[in-house]
Write an enzyme that holds these catalytic residues in place. Structure first.
Site, PDB file in Angstrom:
ATOM      1  N   SER A  21       0.754  -0.752  -0.096  1.00  0.00           N
ATOM      2  CA  SER A  21      -0.157   0.063  -0.382  1.00  0.00           C
ATOM      3  C   SER A  21       0.594   1.354   0.004  1.00  0.00           C
ATOM      4  CB  SER A  21      -1.011   0.070   0.685  1.00  0.00           C
ATOM      5  OG  SER A  21      -0.260   0.064   2.299  1.00  0.00           O
ATOM      6  N   ASN A  22       1.943   0.817   0.735  1.00  0.00           N
ATOM      7  CA  ASN A  22       2.913   2.415   0.454  1.00  0.00           C
ATOM      8  C   ASN A  22       3.949   2.595  -1.308  1.00  0.00           C
ATOM      9  OD1 ASN A  22       4.014   4.412   3.367  1.00  0.00           O
ATOM     10  ND2 ASN A  22       3.420   2.046   3.513  1.00  0.00           N
ATOM     11  N   ARG A  74      22.879 -14.211   2.924  1.00  0.00           N
ATOM     12  CA  ARG A  74      22.425 -12.814   2.302  1.00  0.00           C
ATOM     13  C   ARG A  74      23.126 -11.862   1.597  1.00  0.00           C
ATOM     14  NH1 ARG A  74      18.990 -10.465   5.958  1.00  0.00           N
ATOM     15  NH2 ARG A  74      18.694 -12.382   7.078  1.00  0.00           N
ATOM     16  N   ASN A 116      13.598   4.051   4.458  1.00  0.00           N
ATOM     17  CA  ASN A 116      13.137   3.345   5.239  1.00  0.00           C
ATOM     18  C   ASN A 116      11.731   3.804   5.908  1.00  0.00           C
ATOM     19  OD1 ASN A 116      12.099   0.599   6.072  1.00  0.00           O
ATOM     20  ND2 ASN A 116      12.846   0.966   8.341  1.00  0.00           N
ATOM     21  N   HIS A 118       9.416   2.766   9.093  1.00  0.00           N
ATOM     22  CA  HIS A 118       8.937   2.301  10.012  1.00  0.00           C
ATOM     23  C   HIS A 118       7.623   2.575  10.553  1.00  0.00           C
ATOM     24  CE1 HIS A 118       9.606  -0.571  13.570  1.00  0.00           C
ATOM     25  NE2 HIS A 118       9.460   0.562  14.632  1.00  0.00           N
ATOM     26  N   GLU A 152      22.585  -0.836  11.951  1.00  0.00           N
ATOM     27  CA  GLU A 152      21.374  -1.178  12.983  1.00  0.00           C
ATOM     28  C   GLU A 152      20.241  -0.547  12.670  1.00  0.00           C
ATOM     29  OE1 GLU A 152      20.999   0.966  17.574  1.00  0.00           O
ATOM     30  OE2 GLU A 152      22.598   2.026  16.517  1.00  0.00           O
ATOM     31  N   GLN A 182      -1.376   7.242   7.426  1.00  0.00           N
ATOM     32  CA  GLN A 182       0.059   8.759   7.486  1.00  0.00           C
ATOM     33  C   GLN A 182       0.812   8.807   6.774  1.00  0.00           C
ATOM     34  OE1 GLN A 182      -2.573  10.340   8.839  1.00  0.00           O
ATOM     35  NE2 GLN A 182      -1.068  11.923   8.910  1.00  0.00           N
ATOM     36  N   GLU A 183       1.692   7.097   6.807  1.00  0.00           N
ATOM     37  CA  GLU A 183       2.512   6.437   6.034  1.00  0.00           C
ATOM     38  C   GLU A 183       2.403   7.416   4.517  1.00  0.00           C
ATOM     39  OE1 GLU A 183       3.956   2.240   7.044  1.00  0.00           O
ATOM     40  OE2 GLU A 183       2.850   2.371   9.295  1.00  0.00           O
TER      41      GLU A 183
END
Ligand code: GRF
Length: 227
Positions: A21-22, A74, A116, A118, A152, A182-183
């Site tokens: 959705s973002n 990874r 990013n 969050h 981090e 809001q995102e």
């Protein structure tokens, strides 16, 4: 006023794992006249991520590589992802619900060009299950954060935050929905600021947005009176 042409638009690679959705909010923003960015690649570590269909429907290149069982682990996986991003010509890598830790070398490769979102007001509530963590802590306001990515997890210079109230009767799902709305505003706004060259980070990792207008702030923070 010169028109923003395709040539001058900031090229985005959007990395997702789920419904996207973002991603949709970002693609919608990119369709608005004069928006200074365009999505050139959508990538997912989940082959069945709903966001891949959203991208394909919009005619945007969508790629997926399953991380499970990827040979070399990874580092090798992230190298393959970086190669795809490089091939796409992206200027900015946008993590939008990319539920996978990225390696330090990936962060270094895309340093200052990797952001990013969050769903908490960082530095509170890093990691997973953040809405429940917020409810358990009894906070009265919650929200979301867009930040530059550093090795981090859920750290890194904070570019913007949006705030929502925690209401009586909230559960994690209701709070998540309120924050998600809001995102969808804050992420396109931050990408615009970056595309316009208005975001800078000082030696103390404090971000400044040049000439941020009260209307821009209140648009992503409706509960705050910009004064
Ligand atoms: C969002 O809440 C985002 O902040 C988090 O994962 C969710 C992704 O949602 N990291 P969507 O896939 O964009 O709908």
């Amino acid at each position: 006023m010169g028109q923003v042409t395709n040539r001058t638009k900031l090229k985005l690679a959007v990395l997702i794992s789920g419904g996207g959705s973002n991603l949709q909010a970002i693609m919608d923003a990119c369709n608005a006249p004069g928006y200074p960015a365009e999505v050139v690649l959508v990538f997912s570590n989940q082959l069945d991520a709903g966001g891949l269909d959203r991208a394909r429907k919009a005619g945007i290149r969508a790629e997926a590589i399953a991380h499970k069982g990827y040979p070399g682990g990874r580092e090798a996986y992230d190298t393959a992802v970086s190669t795809l991003i490089e091939q796409s010509g992206a200027d900015l890598v946008v993590l939008a619900g990319y539920l996978r830790l990225v390696s330090e070398s990936f962060v270094t490769r895309w340093q200052d060009r990797l952001i990013n979102i969050h769903p908490s007001l960082l530095p509170s509530f890093k990691g997973l299950h953040v809405h429940q963590k917020a409810l358990d802590a009894g906070v009265k306001f919650a929200g979301c954060t867009v930040h530059y990515v550093v090795p981090e997890v859920d750290s890194g210079p904070i570019i913007a935050q949006a705030v929502v109230p925690v209401l009586p009767g909230d559960d994690a799902g209701k709070l998540a929905q309120r924050i998600l709305k809001q995102e969808h505003k804050i992420y396109p706004q931050v990408i615009r600021w970056i595309a316009e060259g208005r975001v800078s980070v000082d030696a103390n990792a404090i971000v400044t947005v040049t000439d941020a207008k009260p209307a821009e702030i209140s648009a992503i923070n409706p509960v705050l009176d910009p004064g």
